[in-house]
Design a protein around this motif. Structure first.
Motif, PDB file in Angstrom:
ATOM      1  N   MET A  61       0.846  -1.191   0.000  1.00 39.36           N
ATOM      2  CA  MET A  61       0.000   0.000   0.000  1.00 39.36           C
ATOM      3  C   MET A  61       0.889   1.251   0.000  1.00 39.36           C
ATOM      4  O   MET A  61       1.842   1.338   0.769  1.00 39.36           O
ATOM      5  N   ASP A  62       0.561   2.233  -0.877  1.00 40.46           N
ATOM      6  CA  ASP A  62       1.337   3.459  -0.903  1.00 40.46           C
ATOM      7  C   ASP A  62       0.711   4.507   0.021  1.00 40.46           C
ATOM      8  O   ASP A  62      -0.379   4.310   0.573  1.00 40.46           O
ATOM      9  N   ILE A  63       1.405   5.629   0.190  1.00 38.62           N
ATOM     10  CA  ILE A  63       0.950   6.672   1.113  1.00 38.62           C
ATOM     11  C   ILE A  63      -0.399   7.247   0.676  1.00 38.62           C
ATOM     12  O   ILE A  63      -1.284   7.487   1.513  1.00 38.62           O
ATOM     13  N   PHE A  64      -0.574   7.465  -0.620  1.00 35.28           N
ATOM     14  CA  PHE A  64      -1.831   8.023  -1.128  1.00 35.28           C
ATOM     15  C   PHE A  64      -3.014   7.129  -0.752  1.00 35.28           C
ATOM     16  O   PHE A  64      -4.034   7.604  -0.248  1.00 35.28           O
ATOM     17  N   SER A  65      -2.881   5.831  -0.975  1.00 31.18           N
ATOM     18  CA  SER A  65      -3.954   4.892  -0.649  1.00 31.18           C
ATOM     19  C   SER A  65      -4.229   4.865   0.852  1.00 31.18           C
ATOM     20  O   SER A  65      -5.381   4.825   1.291  1.00 31.18           O
ATOM     21  N   ALA A  66      -3.146   4.922   1.649  1.00 31.08           N
ATOM     22  CA  ALA A  66      -3.304   4.905   3.109  1.00 31.08           C
ATOM     23  C   ALA A  66      -4.055   6.139   3.593  1.00 31.08           C
ATOM     24  O   ALA A  66      -4.926   6.057   4.472  1.00 31.08           O
ATOM     25  N   ILE A  67      -3.737   7.303   3.009  1.00 26.74           N
ATOM     26  CA  ILE A  67      -4.415   8.543   3.398  1.00 26.74           C
ATOM     27  C   ILE A  67      -5.887   8.498   2.995  1.00 26.74           C
ATOM     28  O   ILE A  67      -6.769   8.883   3.774  1.00 26.74           O
ATOM     29  N   ILE A  68      -6.165   8.012   1.787  1.00 24.28           N
ATOM     30  CA  ILE A  68      -7.553   7.910   1.321  1.00 24.28           C
ATOM     31  C   ILE A  68      -8.354   6.992   2.240  1.00 24.28           C
ATOM     32  O   ILE A  68      -9.476   7.332   2.665  1.00 24.28           O
ATOM     33  N   ILE A  69      -7.790   5.854   2.585  1.00 18.92           N
ATOM     34  CA  ILE A  69      -8.489   4.912   3.463  1.00 18.92           C
ATOM     35  C   ILE A  69      -8.658   5.514   4.858  1.00 18.92           C
ATOM     36  O   ILE A  69      -9.692   5.330   5.515  1.00 18.92           O
ATOM     37  N   GLY A  70      -7.658   6.272   5.332  1.00 16.36           N
ATOM     38  CA  GLY A  70      -7.771   6.954   6.619  1.00 16.36           C
ATOM     39  C   GLY A  70      -8.885   7.988   6.608  1.00 16.36           C
ATOM     40  O   GLY A  70      -9.642   8.122   7.583  1.00 16.36           O
ATOM     41  N   ILE A  71      -8.992   8.729   5.503  1.00 20.26           N
ATOM     42  CA  ILE A  71     -10.069   9.718   5.363  1.00 20.26           C
ATOM     43  C   ILE A  71     -11.427   9.033   5.360  1.00 20.26           C
ATOM     44  O   ILE A  71     -12.375   9.484   6.028  1.00 20.26           O
ATOM     45  N   ILE A  72     -11.526   7.935   4.636  1.00 21.38           N
ATOM     46  CA  ILE A  72     -12.792   7.187   4.572  1.00 21.38           C
ATOM     47  C   ILE A  72     -13.164   6.671   5.952  1.00 21.38           C
ATOM     48  O   ILE A  72     -14.330   6.744   6.374  1.00 21.38           O
ATOM     49  N   GLN A  73     -12.185   6.167   6.702  1.00 22.59           N
ATOM     50  CA  GLN A  73     -12.441   5.681   8.063  1.00 22.59           C
ATOM     51  C   GLN A  73     -12.935   6.823   8.952  1.00 22.59           C
ATOM     52  O   GLN A  73     -13.904   6.672   9.702  1.00 22.59           O
ATOM     53  N   GLY A  74     -12.263   7.969   8.882  1.00 17.59           N
ATOM     54  CA  GLY A  74     -12.659   9.116   9.698  1.00 17.59           C
ATOM     55  C   GLY A  74     -14.040   9.620   9.375  1.00 17.59           C
ATOM     56  O   GLY A  74     -14.805  10.015  10.270  1.00 17.59           O
ATOM     57  N   LEU A  75     -14.406   9.617   8.101  1.00 21.15           N
ATOM     58  CA  LEU A  75     -15.736  10.064   7.677  1.00 21.15           C
ATOM     59  C   LEU A  75     -16.817   9.068   8.067  1.00 21.15           C
ATOM     60  O   LEU A  75     -17.823   9.419   8.687  1.00 21.15           O
ATOM     61  N   THR A  76     -16.606   7.825   7.706  1.00 14.57           N
ATOM     62  CA  THR A  76     -17.695   6.851   7.794  1.00 14.57           C
ATOM     63  C   THR A  76     -17.851   6.203   9.163  1.00 14.57           C
ATOM     64  O   THR A  76     -18.885   5.605   9.443  1.00 14.57           O
ATOM     65  N   GLU A  77     -16.843   6.325  10.038  1.00 16.32           N
ATOM     66  CA  GLU A  77     -16.986   5.794  11.392  1.00 16.32           C
ATOM     67  C   GLU A  77     -18.086   6.531  12.143  1.00 16.32           C
ATOM     68  O   GLU A  77     -18.804   5.945  12.965  1.00 16.32           O
ATOM     69  N   PHE A  78     -18.256   7.818  11.832  1.00 12.46           N
ATOM     70  CA  PHE A  78     -19.218   8.625  12.577  1.00 12.46           C
ATOM     71  C   PHE A  78     -20.428   9.049  11.752  1.00 12.46           C
ATOM     72  O   PHE A  78     -21.519   9.211  12.297  1.00 12.46           O
ATOM     73  N   LEU A  79     -20.261   9.242  10.448  1.00 13.13           N
ATOM     74  CA  LEU A  79     -21.440   9.468   9.616  1.00 13.13           C
ATOM     75  C   LEU A  79     -22.240   8.171   9.561  1.00 13.13           C
ATOM     76  O   LEU A  79     -21.654   7.085   9.545  1.00 13.13           O
ATOM     77  N   PRO A  80     -23.568   8.249   9.509  1.00 15.93           N
ATOM     78  CA  PRO A  80     -24.388   7.024   9.535  1.00 15.93           C
ATOM     79  C   PRO A  80     -24.454   6.313   8.187  1.00 15.93           C
ATOM     80  O   PRO A  80     -25.535   6.078   7.643  1.00 15.93           O
ATOM     81  N   ILE A  81     -23.266   5.955   7.653  1.00 18.52           N
ATOM     82  CA  ILE A  81     -23.243   5.350   6.323  1.00 18.52           C
ATOM     83  C   ILE A  81     -22.346   4.108   6.261  1.00 18.52           C
ATOM     84  O   ILE A  81     -22.006   3.660   5.160  1.00 18.52           O
ATOM     85  N   SER A  82     -21.953   3.553   7.399  1.00 18.22           N
ATOM     86  CA  SER A  82     -21.211   2.294   7.509  1.00 18.22           C
ATOM     87  C   SER A  82     -19.751   2.390   7.078  1.00 18.22           C
ATOM     88  O   SER A  82     -19.443   2.427   5.883  1.00 18.22           O
ATOM     89  N   SER A  83     -18.866   2.403   8.049  1.00 16.93           N
ATOM     90  CA  SER A  83     -17.431   2.446   7.755  1.00 16.93           C
ATOM     91  C   SER A  83     -16.955   1.137   7.138  1.00 16.93           C
ATOM     92  O   SER A  83     -16.145   1.138   6.210  1.00 16.93           O
ATOM     93  N   SER A  84     -17.471   0.009   7.629  1.00 15.33           N
ATOM     94  CA  SER A  84     -17.013  -1.287   7.124  1.00 15.33           C
ATOM     95  C   SER A  84     -17.317  -1.453   5.636  1.00 15.33           C
ATOM     96  O   SER A  84     -16.476  -1.910   4.863  1.00 15.33           O
ATOM     97  N   ALA A  85     -18.529  -1.046   5.235  1.00 16.52           N
ATOM     98  CA  ALA A  85     -18.912  -1.158   3.830  1.00 16.52           C
ATOM     99  C   ALA A  85     -18.025  -0.282   2.950  1.00 16.52           C
ATOM    100  O   ALA A  85     -17.533  -0.710   1.905  1.00 16.52           O
ATOM    101  N   HIS A  86     -17.790   0.956   3.388  1.00 19.36           N
ATOM    102  CA  HIS A  86     -17.014   1.883   2.564  1.00 19.36           C
ATOM    103  C   HIS A  86     -15.544   1.494   2.477  1.00 19.36           C
ATOM    104  O   HIS A  86     -14.915   1.694   1.434  1.00 19.36           O
ATOM    105  N   LEU A  87     -15.003   0.943   3.553  1.00 16.11           N
ATOM    106  CA  LEU A  87     -13.621   0.486   3.486  1.00 16.11           C
ATOM    107  C   LEU A  87     -13.479  -0.653   2.472  1.00 16.11           C
ATOM    108  O   LEU A  87     -12.513  -0.718   1.711  1.00 16.11           O
ATOM    109  N   ILE A  88     -14.474  -1.543   2.462  1.00 14.76           N
ATOM    110  CA  ILE A  88     -14.462  -2.644   1.488  1.00 14.76           C
ATOM    111  C   ILE A  88     -14.569  -2.091   0.074  1.00 14.76           C
ATOM    112  O   ILE A  88     -13.818  -2.481  -0.834  1.00 14.76           O
ATOM    113  N   PHE A  89     -15.510  -1.145  -0.135  1.00 15.38           N
ATOM    114  CA  PHE A  89     -15.718  -0.579  -1.471  1.00 15.38           C
ATOM    115  C   PHE A  89     -14.461   0.134  -1.972  1.00 15.38           C
ATOM    116  O   PHE A  89     -14.039  -0.059  -3.117  1.00 15.38           O
TER     117      PHE A  89
END
Length: 272
Positions: free
Chosen positions: A1-29
């Motif tokens: 995994m490169d830095i860009f991908s890690a940052i994108i996944i980190g952003i997705i985790q930060g957004l979707t952990e608290f927004l009511p849209i499922s972090s697990s689903a979005h990380l998979i997608f």
């Protein structure tokens, strides 16, 4: 995994952990979209630690009051003033309700973790349950709108919310979405339901990763640390933004989003 991908996944985790849209689903997608294999355990734990730090930082004043109130309530037990103390100090009551709600969450996670983890191998199941999350969000604002708060919530309410949080181990079922919706179904006002949901996430995140934190040291390289920092910053901002949205607007936008993304993933997975 490169830095860009890690940052994108980190952003997705930060957004979707608290927004009511499922972090697990979005990380998979997004892992599928970025062509990244399922991230290793160390990185997953590091991301969850990031969102844990974010929610603790945001509610630090409340958390300190809850810890103080909990220990004061222990002293109340020995002085015979436990019930009276709960009625006088709302933080004493809230502390015990968080504990009560965390019990079914922990039991469900412990008993069914291996079963539900098998659902993470495909995008289809998360997509279906993301649509279910949308339905919950949509209906919760129309079936039972109430103004119950800390003075009105009881142990039964806490147990029910804890059970729904436990079921959020299913990929596609949003933890914040399920607990927030359940709170609204029970007649809690939106602001208190959201606050209870956020604070309840703290023992849930700790409990889910308690025995895995030792693996974090294996993830301490610059790539994973970038994702970790992104999860903290975005997670903190997301909590602030969501609370403002809850104050001023309905949650329909998140219901529509879950439906659109869920249906789109199902269609795309059919043709790929």
């Amino acid at each position: 995994m490169d830095i860009f991908s890690a940052i994108i996944i980190g952003i997705i985790q930060g957004l979707t952990e608290f927004l009511p849209i499922s972090s697990s689903a979005h990380l998979i997608f997004f892992q599928e979209l970025l062509g990244v294999s399922q991230s290793n355990l160390s990185f997953e734990i590091l991301l969850h630690l990031g969102t844990l730090i974010a929610v603790i930082a945001y509610f630090i004043k409340d958390i300190i009051k809850l810890i103080e109130a909990f220990f004061l309530s222990i002293l109340d037990i020995f002085s015979g003033k436990f019930k009276k103390g709960l009625n006088i100090n709302p933080y004493k009551k809230l502390a015990w309700l968080i504990i009560i709600a965390s019990i079914p969450t922990g039991i469900i996670g412990f008993l069914f973790k291996d079963i539900f983890e098998g659902m993470f191998q495909s995008v289809t199941i998360p997509a279906v349950f993301l649509i279910v999350t949308g339905v919950l969000l949509y209906l919760s604002q129309r079936i039972n709108i109430g103004n119950r708060n800390i003075n009105d919530i009881n142990s039964k309410d806490a147990l029910i919310i804890g059970i729904t949080q436990g079921l959020a181990i299913i990929p596609g079922i949003s933890r914040s979405g399920s607990t927030l919706s359940t709170g609204l179904f029970l007649g809690l006002n939106k602001e208190f339901a959201a606050k209870f949901s956020f604070i309840l996430s703290i023992p849930a995140i700790i409990g889910a990763n308690l025995f895995e934190f030792k693996n974090i040291t294996a993830a301490l390289d610059i790539t994973y640390l970038c994702g970790f920092i992104a999860a903290i910053i975005v997670g903190y901002l997301t909590i602030s933004i969501l609370l403002e949205i809850i104050k001023k607007k309905k949650l329909d936008i998140f219901a529509y989003y879950c439906w659109i993304v869920g249906i789109a993933i199902l269609i795309l997975s059919t043709f790929t």
